[in-house]
Design a protein around this motif. Structure first.
Motif, PDB file in Angstrom:
ATOM      1  N   TRP A  63      32.318  40.230  35.457  1.00  0.00           N
ATOM      2  CA  TRP A  63      31.559  41.322  34.857  1.00  0.00           C
ATOM      3  C   TRP A  63      30.127  41.338  35.384  1.00  0.00           C
ATOM      4  O   TRP A  63      29.526  42.417  35.517  1.00  0.00           O
ATOM      5  CB  TRP A  63      31.598  41.244  33.333  1.00  0.00           C
ATOM      6  CG  TRP A  63      30.791  40.153  32.682  1.00  0.00           C
ATOM      7  CD1 TRP A  63      31.245  38.934  32.266  1.00  0.00           C
ATOM      8  CD2 TRP A  63      29.391  40.182  32.349  1.00  0.00           C
ATOM      9  NE1 TRP A  63      30.222  38.199  31.699  1.00  0.00           N
ATOM     10  CE2 TRP A  63      29.072  38.951  31.729  1.00  0.00           C
ATOM     11  CE3 TRP A  63      28.392  41.143  32.501  1.00  0.00           C
ATOM     12  CZ2 TRP A  63      27.794  38.638  31.285  1.00  0.00           C
ATOM     13  CZ3 TRP A  63      27.111  40.840  32.053  1.00  0.00           C
ATOM     14  CH2 TRP A  63      26.823  39.609  31.466  1.00  0.00           C
ATOM     15  N   ARG A  64      29.585  40.152  35.692  1.00  0.00           N
ATOM     16  CA  ARG A  64      28.229  40.106  36.238  1.00  0.00           C
ATOM     17  C   ARG A  64      28.160  40.777  37.596  1.00  0.00           C
ATOM     18  O   ARG A  64      27.240  41.569  37.878  1.00  0.00           O
ATOM     19  CB  ARG A  64      27.754  38.652  36.350  1.00  0.00           C
ATOM     20  CG  ARG A  64      27.521  37.976  35.021  1.00  0.00           C
ATOM     21  CD  ARG A  64      26.850  36.618  35.195  1.00  0.00           C
ATOM     22  NE  ARG A  64      27.709  35.595  35.754  1.00  0.00           N
ATOM     23  CZ  ARG A  64      27.613  35.104  36.991  1.00  0.00           C
ATOM     24  NH1 ARG A  64      26.673  35.551  37.804  1.00  0.00           N
ATOM     25  NH2 ARG A  64      28.437  34.159  37.401  1.00  0.00           N
ATOM     26  N   GLU A  65      29.111  40.454  38.454  1.00  0.00           N
ATOM     27  CA  GLU A  65      29.116  41.032  39.803  1.00  0.00           C
ATOM     28  C   GLU A  65      29.271  42.543  39.743  1.00  0.00           C
ATOM     29  O   GLU A  65      28.552  43.290  40.432  1.00  0.00           O
ATOM     30  CB  GLU A  65      30.249  40.408  40.632  1.00  0.00           C
ATOM     31  CG  GLU A  65      30.046  38.942  40.957  1.00  0.00           C
ATOM     32  CD  GLU A  65      28.804  38.712  41.806  1.00  0.00           C
ATOM     33  OE1 GLU A  65      28.549  39.520  42.720  1.00  0.00           O
ATOM     34  OE2 GLU A  65      28.081  37.733  41.543  1.00  0.00           O
ATOM     35  N   ASP A  66      30.221  43.005  38.946  1.00  0.00           N
ATOM     36  CA  ASP A  66      30.455  44.447  38.836  1.00  0.00           C
ATOM     37  C   ASP A  66      29.225  45.159  38.273  1.00  0.00           C
ATOM     38  O   ASP A  66      28.826  46.227  38.765  1.00  0.00           O
ATOM     39  CB  ASP A  66      31.664  44.716  37.938  1.00  0.00           C
ATOM     40  CG  ASP A  66      32.979  44.283  38.568  1.00  0.00           C
ATOM     41  OD1 ASP A  66      32.991  43.994  39.781  1.00  0.00           O
ATOM     42  OD2 ASP A  66      33.984  44.225  37.842  1.00  0.00           O
ATOM     43  N   LEU A  67      28.609  44.573  37.248  1.00  0.00           N
ATOM     44  CA  LEU A  67      27.472  45.213  36.605  1.00  0.00           C
ATOM     45  C   LEU A  67      26.263  45.274  37.539  1.00  0.00           C
ATOM     46  O   LEU A  67      25.624  46.331  37.675  1.00  0.00           O
ATOM     47  CB  LEU A  67      27.107  44.454  35.331  1.00  0.00           C
ATOM     48  CG  LEU A  67      25.926  45.015  34.533  1.00  0.00           C
ATOM     49  CD1 LEU A  67      26.207  46.449  34.085  1.00  0.00           C
ATOM     50  CD2 LEU A  67      25.621  44.134  33.332  1.00  0.00           C
ATOM     51  N   LEU A  68      25.945  44.164  38.195  1.00  0.00           N
ATOM     52  CA  LEU A  68      24.777  44.150  39.061  1.00  0.00           C
ATOM     53  C   LEU A  68      24.951  45.076  40.260  1.00  0.00           C
ATOM     54  O   LEU A  68      23.994  45.731  40.695  1.00  0.00           O
ATOM     55  CB  LEU A  68      24.473  42.729  39.524  1.00  0.00           C
ATOM     56  CG  LEU A  68      24.015  41.771  38.418  1.00  0.00           C
ATOM     57  CD1 LEU A  68      23.827  40.363  38.969  1.00  0.00           C
ATOM     58  CD2 LEU A  68      22.724  42.266  37.773  1.00  0.00           C
ATOM     59  N   ALA A  69      26.162  45.167  40.791  1.00  0.00           N
ATOM     60  CA  ALA A  69      26.411  46.100  41.890  1.00  0.00           C
ATOM     61  C   ALA A  69      26.198  47.536  41.435  1.00  0.00           C
ATOM     62  O   ALA A  69      25.599  48.355  42.157  1.00  0.00           O
ATOM     63  CB  ALA A  69      27.828  45.910  42.423  1.00  0.00           C
ATOM     64  N   ALA A  70      26.665  47.859  40.231  1.00  0.00           N
ATOM     65  CA  ALA A  70      26.505  49.221  39.718  1.00  0.00           C
ATOM     66  C   ALA A  70      25.041  49.551  39.456  1.00  0.00           C
ATOM     67  O   ALA A  70      24.571  50.653  39.771  1.00  0.00           O
ATOM     68  CB  ALA A  70      27.322  49.385  38.435  1.00  0.00           C
ATOM     69  N   VAL A  71      24.295  48.595  38.890  1.00  0.00           N
ATOM     70  CA  VAL A  71      22.878  48.839  38.609  1.00  0.00           C
ATOM     71  C   VAL A  71      22.081  48.967  39.904  1.00  0.00           C
ATOM     72  O   VAL A  71      21.214  49.843  40.021  1.00  0.00           O
ATOM     73  CB  VAL A  71      22.311  47.713  37.720  1.00  0.00           C
ATOM     74  CG1 VAL A  71      20.794  47.838  37.582  1.00  0.00           C
ATOM     75  CG2 VAL A  71      22.972  47.753  36.350  1.00  0.00           C
ATOM     76  N   ALA A  72      22.368  48.110  40.871  1.00  0.00           N
ATOM     77  CA  ALA A  72      21.667  48.204  42.155  1.00  0.00           C
ATOM     78  C   ALA A  72      21.895  49.561  42.809  1.00  0.00           C
ATOM     79  O   ALA A  72      20.985  50.131  43.423  1.00  0.00           O
ATOM     80  CB  ALA A  72      22.131  47.078  43.077  1.00  0.00           C
ATOM     81  N   ALA A  73      23.101  50.104  42.652  1.00  0.00           N
ATOM     82  CA  ALA A  73      23.413  51.400  43.259  1.00  0.00           C
ATOM     83  C   ALA A  73      22.631  52.533  42.586  1.00  0.00           C
ATOM     84  O   ALA A  73      22.382  53.570  43.231  1.00  0.00           O
ATOM     85  CB  ALA A  73      24.915  51.662  43.164  1.00  0.00           C
ATOM     86  N   ARG A  74      22.239  52.363  41.329  1.00  0.00           N
ATOM     87  CA  ARG A  74      21.482  53.413  40.630  1.00  0.00           C
ATOM     88  C   ARG A  74      20.038  53.478  41.095  1.00  0.00           C
ATOM     89  O   ARG A  74      19.390  54.512  40.987  1.00  0.00           O
ATOM     90  CB  ARG A  74      21.509  53.165  39.117  1.00  0.00           C
ATOM     91  CG  ARG A  74      22.890  53.126  38.493  1.00  0.00           C
ATOM     92  CD  ARG A  74      23.657  54.392  38.701  1.00  0.00           C
ATOM     93  NE  ARG A  74      24.949  54.348  38.023  1.00  0.00           N
ATOM     94  CZ  ARG A  74      25.968  55.162  38.292  1.00  0.00           C
ATOM     95  NH1 ARG A  74      25.824  56.071  39.248  1.00  0.00           N
ATOM     96  NH2 ARG A  74      27.097  55.063  37.624  1.00  0.00           N
ATOM     97  N   ASP A  75      19.480  52.350  41.568  1.00  0.00           N
ATOM     98  CA  ASP A  75      18.115  52.301  42.101  1.00  0.00           C
ATOM     99  C   ASP A  75      17.098  52.820  41.092  1.00  0.00           C
ATOM    100  O   ASP A  75      16.196  53.595  41.431  1.00  0.00           O
ATOM    101  CB  ASP A  75      18.022  53.085  43.413  1.00  0.00           C
ATOM    102  CG  ASP A  75      16.770  52.738  44.205  1.00  0.00           C
ATOM    103  OD1 ASP A  75      16.279  51.607  44.058  1.00  0.00           O
ATOM    104  OD2 ASP A  75      16.276  53.602  44.947  1.00  0.00           O
ATOM    105  N   LEU A  76      17.229  52.373  39.839  1.00  0.00           N
ATOM    106  CA  LEU A  76      16.285  52.758  38.797  1.00  0.00           C
ATOM    107  C   LEU A  76      15.020  51.901  38.869  1.00  0.00           C
ATOM    108  O   LEU A  76      15.082  50.734  39.298  1.00  0.00           O
ATOM    109  CB  LEU A  76      16.915  52.548  37.416  1.00  0.00           C
ATOM    110  CG  LEU A  76      17.994  53.530  36.972  1.00  0.00           C
ATOM    111  CD1 LEU A  76      18.770  52.933  35.798  1.00  0.00           C
ATOM    112  CD2 LEU A  76      17.374  54.854  36.583  1.00  0.00           C
TER     113      LEU A  76
END
Length: 282
Positions: free
Chosen positions: A209-222
């Motif tokens: 879940w950590r890997e999936d979450l951090l990849a998704a957040v990085a893609a948002r570039d907030l």
């Protein structure tokens, strides 16, 4: 010792009670606490930020004075419940999210799932950046030991508060009373165990879940600010290094001689850092 939650507001969300505080006016700021905690961990920041913001803090489902969900308590379920709460509170546009510990992971999950709701992230000693976590939480993943360890007791509450703060002066009778009131809610142990076992094992925080979450957040570039206390006994400060690697665009800050809750132990410095970050990100 009087064992009761401090006074707060309440909203009914999807037929369930959610304890909250809403104050001030201006850009919306949402404050999200950690596992087994309450919105009271953000009382100081609520007061400071309300001068220039509409500040909204909330007990996550099954925590404090908020009713539990009818589904298992997982990270996506908590993020969805926060989204429903924001709709009820009239926050439909992007908000500035501030999350401590588990609250940081909830904020990231909401940003990944519903990015239109999130203007920026402030992640405070946040879950999600590493495997390492205090042994006290890892032991909760063991059946049947977990439920035994969650039995309410003043000595346990005091020990937990001492682990959170570097400065023992913050381990007040009021905080211990709040911790006991939380632990004595009839659903508290079940909710805690569901979350602990969903997010980790006795070996530590699950990687998937950590890997999936951090990849998704990085893609948002907030716009993102990640802060840590260098004496954190719950989630080690080494996780800040991982945050810099996984979110290379994020701003970071390490508070010296500080534990798991810099928003309390370094309240004025934290407030200045966060508001400066928001001003730069605007």
């Amino acid at each position: 010792m009087t064992v009761a939650l401090p006074a707060a507001d309440e909203l009914t969300v999807a037929g369930r009670r959610m304890r909250c505080r809403i104050s001030g006016g201006g850009p919306p700021v949402v404050l999200l606490h950690g596992i087994g905690r309450t919105l009271d961990d953000f009382t100081a920041q609520q007061e400071l930020l309300a001068a220039d913001h509409r500040v909204i803090s909330v007990d996550l489902p099954g925590h404090g004075g908020s009713a539990p969900l009818d589904v298992p308590h997982t990270l996506p379920a908590l993020a969805a419940a926060v989204a429903d709460f924001l709709d009820t509170a009239g926050v439909t546009g992007p908000a500035r999210l501030v999350g401590n510990s588990l609250g940081g992971a909830v904020a990231m999950r909401l940003a990944a799932d519903q990015p239109h709701r999130v203007a920026s992230l402030v992640l405070v000693n946040s879950a999600g950046f590493g495997k390492e976590v205090t042994v006290a939480l890892r032991l909760l993943a063991l059946r049947p030991l977990g439920r035994l360890l969650l039995r309410p007791h003043p000595a346990v509450a005091r020990r937990t508060e001492r682990a959170i703060f570097r400065d023992p002066a913050y381990v007040t009778e009021e905080r211990i009373a709040t911790a006991l009131a939380v632990a004595r809610q009839p659903h508290a142990a079940r909710v805690m165990l569901e979350l602990v076992r969903d997010l980790g094992t006795w070996r530590g925080v699950r990687p998937r879940w950590r890997e999936d979450l951090l990849a998704a957040v990085a893609a948002r570039d907030l716009p993102t600010l990640v802060v840590w206390g260098d004496r954190d006994l719950i989630l080690p400060a080494d996780h800040l290094v991982a945050a810099r690697t996984r979110l290379p665009g994020a701003r970071t800050h390490l508070f010296r001689d500080t534990g798991h809750m810099p928003q309390i132990e370094r309240a004025a410095e934290f407030h200045a850092l966060v508001t400066d970050f928001w001003a730069e990100a605007a």
